[in-house]
Scaffold this motif. Sequence first.
Motif, PDB file in Angstrom:
ATOM      1  N   CYS A 181      48.248  43.182  35.793  1.00 44.11           N
ATOM      2  CA  CYS A 181      48.434  43.243  37.176  1.00 44.11           C
ATOM      3  C   CYS A 181      47.309  42.544  37.895  1.00 44.11           C
ATOM      4  CB  CYS A 181      48.671  44.750  37.713  1.00 44.11           C
ATOM      5  SG  CYS A 181      50.035  45.771  37.176  1.00 44.11           S
ATOM      6  N   ARG A 182      46.346  42.488  37.549  1.00 38.82           N
ATOM      7  CA  ARG A 182      45.295  41.776  38.280  1.00 38.82           C
ATOM      8  C   ARG A 182      45.349  40.222  37.932  1.00 38.82           C
ATOM      9  NH1 ARG A 182      40.575  43.568  34.969  1.00 38.82           N
ATOM     10  NH2 ARG A 182      40.518  45.361  36.506  1.00 38.82           N
ATOM     11  N   GLU A 183      45.945  39.964  36.711  1.00 33.28           N
ATOM     12  CA  GLU A 183      46.134  38.390  36.740  1.00 33.28           C
ATOM     13  C   GLU A 183      47.622  37.924  37.242  1.00 33.28           C
ATOM     14  OE1 GLU A 183      44.025  38.307  32.019  1.00 33.28           O
ATOM     15  OE2 GLU A 183      46.145  37.988  32.399  1.00 33.28           O
ATOM     16  N   GLY A 186      47.163  39.989  41.518  1.00 33.07           N
ATOM     17  CA  GLY A 186      45.875  40.000  42.210  1.00 33.07           C
ATOM     18  C   GLY A 186      45.479  41.106  42.770  1.00 33.07           C
ATOM     19  N   THR A 187      45.815  42.412  42.205  1.00 34.87           N
ATOM     20  CA  THR A 187      45.638  43.689  42.677  1.00 34.87           C
ATOM     21  C   THR A 187      45.124  44.602  41.491  1.00 34.87           C
ATOM     22  OG1 THR A 187      46.654  45.544  44.327  1.00 34.87           O
ATOM     23  CG2 THR A 187      47.975  44.571  42.286  1.00 34.87           C
ATOM     24  N   GLU A 188      44.564  45.638  41.988  1.00 41.25           N
ATOM     25  CA  GLU A 188      44.387  46.691  40.957  1.00 41.25           C
ATOM     26  C   GLU A 188      45.066  47.764  40.863  1.00 41.25           C
ATOM     27  OE1 GLU A 188      41.596  46.445  39.071  1.00 41.25           O
ATOM     28  OE2 GLU A 188      41.287  44.508  40.177  1.00 41.25           O
ATOM     29  N   VAL A 189      45.485  48.289  40.035  1.00 42.36           N
ATOM     30  CA  VAL A 189      46.358  49.548  39.711  1.00 42.36           C
ATOM     31  C   VAL A 189      45.856  50.542  38.816  1.00 42.36           C
ATOM     32  CG1 VAL A 189      48.250  47.905  39.731  1.00 42.36           C
ATOM     33  CG2 VAL A 189      47.603  48.554  37.589  1.00 42.36           C
ATOM     34  N   GLY A 217      42.933  48.615  47.175  1.00 43.65           N
ATOM     35  CA  GLY A 217      43.222  47.348  46.414  1.00 43.65           C
ATOM     36  C   GLY A 217      43.749  46.624  47.433  1.00 43.65           C
ATOM     37  N   PRO A 218      43.882  45.250  47.182  1.00 46.78           N
ATOM     38  CA  PRO A 218      44.678  44.021  47.848  1.00 46.78           C
ATOM     39  C   PRO A 218      45.942  44.347  47.509  1.00 46.78           C
ATOM     40  CG  PRO A 218      43.515  43.374  45.877  1.00 46.78           C
ATOM     41  CD  PRO A 218      42.966  44.512  45.724  1.00 46.78           C
ATOM     42  N   GLU A 219      46.984  43.791  48.753  1.00 48.67           N
ATOM     43  CA  GLU A 219      48.394  43.812  48.303  1.00 48.67           C
ATOM     44  C   GLU A 219      48.596  42.918  47.312  1.00 48.67           C
ATOM     45  OE1 GLU A 219      52.154  44.781  49.782  1.00 48.67           O
ATOM     46  OE2 GLU A 219      50.223  45.708  50.176  1.00 48.67           O
ATOM     47  N   PRO A 220      49.908  43.292  46.309  1.00 50.18           N
ATOM     48  CA  PRO A 220      50.152  42.536  45.370  1.00 50.18           C
ATOM     49  C   PRO A 220      50.781  41.035  45.866  1.00 50.18           C
ATOM     50  CG  PRO A 220      51.155  44.598  45.053  1.00 50.18           C
ATOM     51  CD  PRO A 220      50.436  44.630  46.306  1.00 50.18           C
ATOM     52  N   ARG A 221      50.271  40.181  45.191  1.00 50.94           N
ATOM     53  CA  ARG A 221      50.909  38.686  45.563  1.00 50.94           C
ATOM     54  C   ARG A 221      51.425  38.047  44.374  1.00 50.94           C
ATOM     55  NH1 ARG A 221      45.457  35.647  45.990  1.00 50.94           N
ATOM     56  NH2 ARG A 221      44.831  37.359  45.254  1.00 50.94           N
ATOM     57  N   ALA A 222      52.230  37.148  44.439  1.00 56.78           N
ATOM     58  CA  ALA A 222      53.041  36.401  43.419  1.00 56.78           C
ATOM     59  C   ALA A 222      52.189  35.309  43.072  1.00 56.78           C
ATOM     60  CB  ALA A 222      54.431  36.038  43.893  1.00 56.78           C
TER      61      ALA A 222
END
Length: 258
Positions: A181-183, A186-189, A217-222
Amino acid sequence: MPVLRSTTLITAPPRTVAGVLRDVDVLAAALGRYGHRLGAPARWLGPEDEVRIRLRPGVSLRVRVEAVSPAGVRVTWRGGAHAVTLAPVDGGTRMVGEVRWSGPVPHGQVRRLLSARAAAVTSAAEALVAARAVVATALVRDRSVLAAQRTRPPALAGLWELPGGRVEEGESDADAVVRECREELGTEVVVDGRLATDLRIDAGVLRVHTAHLADGGPEPRALEHSGLRWVTAAEVPGVDWVPADRAVVADLVDLLRP
């Protein structure tokens, strides 16, 4: 009405055994051993799916899947039902099957089919224990799950998936979910638990985990997909999922319902 019961001990966890029980390829191989044929709508069976089984000589059954879960599988047809229950035991799973039926299928034929299926499920499930693991993440926020649109390979480009990837050597499933999820996003779960059954895929064994966004954590990005979308329970069945994730649609709907 005849009744047949059987018990099999399998050196694999119940989620893995349940995933093999719904695997059409395994079922087709067991039936094909005696010249029977199987027609199914997907590689992995789910609730409300219908399967056509043509038994020799000339007997045809339309089988409906009633339930699929880590606790077992139940299917019915006109004049019959087959229930498989799974329970954890030391070192693996106790698989108990019961078939009730009426009609033209001989008792001996049913017994042979059950034996062939048990052998095929045992072999496939035990092989998966040592298989390379792949994780998928049902990332939930506000009763919605995050879907990511694939860009590759060409056969899957444009389809939607639950983010995830291979578990690296020495890495736990939960650590792999966090890293992927980080890769990819770009977010933390934070990992919450497991969802649905394991699935036997070409890359090894797919395990679906549930998770939520870490506080702050930051908003998920594609980062590795062409797009992202949050999908509600009502929208989940209409998403054009990759085949493996389509197998967990019913579980996602249940997860997102209040």
